[in-house]
Design a protein around this motif. Structure first.
Motif, PDB file in Angstrom:
ATOM      1  N   LYS A 156      -0.284  20.658  12.566  1.00 28.07           N
ATOM      2  CA  LYS A 156      -0.415  21.798  11.500  1.00 28.07           C
ATOM      3  C   LYS A 156      -0.329  23.019  12.107  1.00 28.07           C
ATOM      4  N   ILE A 157       0.247  24.033  11.665  1.00 30.99           N
ATOM      5  CA  ILE A 157       0.670  25.266  12.113  1.00 30.99           C
ATOM      6  C   ILE A 157      -0.761  26.006  12.224  1.00 30.99           C
ATOM      7  N   GLY A 158      -1.389  26.465  13.213  1.00 31.97           N
ATOM      8  CA  GLY A 158      -2.645  27.178  13.151  1.00 31.97           C
ATOM      9  C   GLY A 158      -3.779  26.237  13.164  1.00 31.97           C
ATOM     10  N   SER A 159      -3.621  24.981  13.272  1.00 30.76           N
ATOM     11  CA  SER A 159      -4.830  24.030  13.092  1.00 30.76           C
ATOM     12  C   SER A 159      -4.643  23.145  14.124  1.00 30.76           C
ATOM     13  N   CYS A 160      -4.641  21.992  13.861  1.00 30.97           N
ATOM     14  CA  CYS A 160      -4.786  20.985  14.769  1.00 30.97           C
ATOM     15  C   CYS A 160      -3.615  20.126  14.894  1.00 30.97           C
ATOM     16  N   ASN A 161      -3.690  18.944  15.913  1.00 35.54           N
ATOM     17  CA  ASN A 161      -2.462  18.268  15.939  1.00 35.54           C
ATOM     18  C   ASN A 161      -2.850  16.695  16.245  1.00 35.54           C
ATOM     19  N   SER A 162      -2.115  15.995  15.793  1.00 39.79           N
ATOM     20  CA  SER A 162      -2.626  14.392  15.901  1.00 39.79           C
ATOM     21  C   SER A 162      -1.534  13.657  16.208  1.00 39.79           C
ATOM     22  N   THR A 163      -1.786  12.351  17.065  1.00 43.71           N
ATOM     23  CA  THR A 163      -0.758  11.783  17.311  1.00 43.71           C
ATOM     24  C   THR A 163      -0.598  10.756  16.151  1.00 43.71           C
ATOM     25  N   ILE A 164       0.782  10.444  15.544  1.00 48.25           N
ATOM     26  CA  ILE A 164       0.997   9.811  14.508  1.00 48.25           C
ATOM     27  C   ILE A 164       1.782   8.460  14.858  1.00 48.25           C
TER      28      ILE A 164
END
Length: 65
Positions: free
Chosen positions: A10-18
Motif C-alpha cells: 500500500k503506497i505510503g504504508s506497509c507491505n505484506s507477502t500474499i
C-alpha cells in the motif's frame, strides 16, 4: 521455501507477502495476478503496487502498478 514471494504494497504504508512461488513471473504475469487480486470495478487499486521479490537476496524482480 519457495524461491520468490509476491508482495502487495500500500503506497505510503506497509507491505505484506500474499503468496510464495517457485515460478519467476514476468511483469505481464504479475500484472495479471494483480488484476485478479483486485477483481472489482470500484476498488483502491491505484493505491497499491505488487512486486515479485527473490526470497534469497530480497532483490525486486519486477513490479506491477
Amino acid at each position: 521455501m519457495e524461491k520468490y514471494r509476491i508482495e502487495l504494497i500500500k503506497i505510503g504504508s506497509c507491505n505484506s507477502t500474499i503468496d510464495n512461488t517457485d515460478t519467476r513471473l514476468t511483469q505481464e504475469e504479475l500484472t495479471e495476478v494483480m488484476d485478479d487480486w483486485f477483481d472489482c470495478d470500484n476498488c483502491d487499486k491505484d493505491d497499491y503496487i505488487m512486486q515479485l521479490v527473490d526470497n534469497e537476496t530480497d532483490e525486486i524482480i519486477c513490479k506491477a502498478y
